[in-house]
Design a protein around this motif. Structure first.
Motif: not given
Length: 458
Positions: A26-36
């Motif tokens: 569920k949090q895959a996109v939001s986790i990647a978004d924090k560092m992208f």
């Protein structure tokens, strides 16, 4: 519903052009978004199946690497969950740094095979298809790859489901006739049931008949080259590999240790083992090599026994032949370019039921015939067309064997003209056992055991 988000490095650790860090949950996109950081402001706004160029930055805004980030949204992904794949440069430090940041961002390290396990648990693939993913990764020849792809597309699963459907319809018909005799249900006799079960048994047996050959494509066949010293064993290894892997000299006893290589013979993976020449020797090191050769010989799936056409049979040859009685083996008479010794026809009597190939490794004559004989021995006269269902997994074989036993019991029950409710017990057992192959009747512990054999990133 699986709530947590998992992550893993999906490419081998080491220097490479690309390294991939994979996330699912569920949090895959939001986790990647924090560092992208990229031209698109937010990965969370990126459409599914998009590849986004940018940089991975640390908490201080420092650039870690230049990346391409793939976004795949549920349910149209491998796991049917939101997935992200961060494609960075393949250096050890870079990939590990990105992975550390992902874990700090809220993901947890995936267990072995957990991505495929989620695909199974979420219903995208069944258990047989999931296992074929691992087979595809570990395929060592084009034929083993072809069989794995065949299973991945569901060919085996469709066959198993078709058989289970026939059993379920038969069970339902029998039970309806028993439970509701007053209704207008077509009568089914014990004899009719016996014939239908016999046909289903034959279908299961046909599948089982492919298991030995299928196992070869999945695991390879351990093939040991044996013979007395200086008959050409190392030369044969080099010829089959099409490269100079083993040292070849005219000095007997040159090979003192075991040399193992995987070779592709007409799509068949052979785990080829070159052994030290078997003979009596006082040399301490060579003696150890001879003992190891005998041990490898004992554990071989197939033996290539070599002898020398220019010397005729010796006592050393005869001693080896005595050990070959219960082995799948091919006899190779090498050095046919030299003058044959008289009396060599004795070998035809000693190995009457074995294939004999005359060859010269110096000229290459007979090598193609040897490969043909290996193919014939492995296939045992069976021909498998592309797309045919083949059993390559020992777990599947065991389930089919148990199902067949239940079906045979059902046939015996009908032959004894016993009541149909007795037959139903065996039919249900077969139906349950076949369901283990696709995962429809499998236990949680078995699922965990199967996926624990996968690599972490898959």
């Amino acid at each position: 519903m699986i709530e947590d988000t998992i992550a893993a490095i999906s490419t081998p650790i080491g220097s490479a052009g690309i390294g991939i860090v994979r996330l699912s949950g569920k949090q895959a996109v939001s986790i990647a978004d924090k560092m992208f950081s990229g031209k698109r402001k937010k990965l969370t706004e990126a459409p599914s199946f998009s590849i986004n160029y940018g940089h991975i930055t640390d908490g201080n805004g420092e650039i870690v690497d230049e990346v391409l980030v793939s976004v795949m949204r549920a349910p149209s992904s491998y796991t049917t969950e939101d997935m992200v794949e961060i494609n960075c440069h393949g250096g050890v430090v870079v990939v590990r740094k990105v992975m550390e940041m992902v874990l700090k961002g809220g993901a947890r390290l995936a267990e072995p095979g957990e991505f495929s396990k989620r695909a199974f648990l979420n219903g995208r693939i069944d258990l047989a298809q999931a296992e074929s993913v691992n087979d595809l990764i570990n395929a060592i020849t084009e034929k083993s790859m072809e069989v794995a792809v065949n299973h991945l597309t569901g060919t085996l699963s469709k066959k198993i489901r078709s058989t289970r459907k026939q059993l379920l319809e038969l069970i339902a018909h029998i039970e309806a006739g028993i439970d509701f005799p007053e209704h207008d249900i077509e009568e089914i006799t014990v004899t009719m049931v016996g014939k239908r079960v016999q046909k289903i048994s034959e279908d299961v047996r046909i599948l089982l008949d492919t298991a030995d050959t299928g196992k070869v494509f999945r695991e390879g066949i351990k093939t040991v080259i044996v013979g007395k010293p200086n008959v050409g064993k190392s030369s044969l290894l080099n010829a089959l590999l099409r490269e100079k892997r083993a040292i070849v000299t005219d000095v007997p006893g040159t090979t003192r240790d075991i040399i193992e290589e995987v070779v592709n013979i007409r799509g068949i993976p052979l785990k080829l083992v070159d052994t030290a020449g078997i003979r009596e020797t006082e040399d301490f090191v060579e003696k150890i090599g001879v003992q190891r050769s005998k041990e490898m010989f004992a554990g071989a799936d197939m033996v290539l026994f070599m002898t020398d056409a220019s010397t005729g049979l010796t006592e050393e040859d005869r001693d080896i032949i005595k050990l070959m009685n219960n082995k799948n083996s091919i006899v190779i008479i090498n050095k046919t370019d030299l003058k044959k010794k008289t009396g060599f026809s004795e070998i035809n009597k000693l190995v009457a039921e074995k294939d004999i190939v005359e060859m010269s490794l110096l000229t290459g004559e007979g090598l193609e015939l040897l490969e043909q004989k290996i193919e014939e021995l492995v296939y045992a006269g069976k021909v498998f067309a592309q797309g045919d269902v083949m059993i390559t997994n020992m777990r599947h074989k065991n389930s089919l064997e148990k199902a067949l036993l239940s079906l045979e019991e059902a046939v015996n029950t009908t032959n004894a003209l016993m009541p149909l409710d007795c037959v139903v017990i065996d039919l249900k057992a077969a139906w349950e056992t076949l369901g283990e192959i696709t995962g429809e009747t499998v236990t949680e512990d078995l699922v965990d055991q199967i996926f624990s054999q996968f690599c972490i990133g898959k």
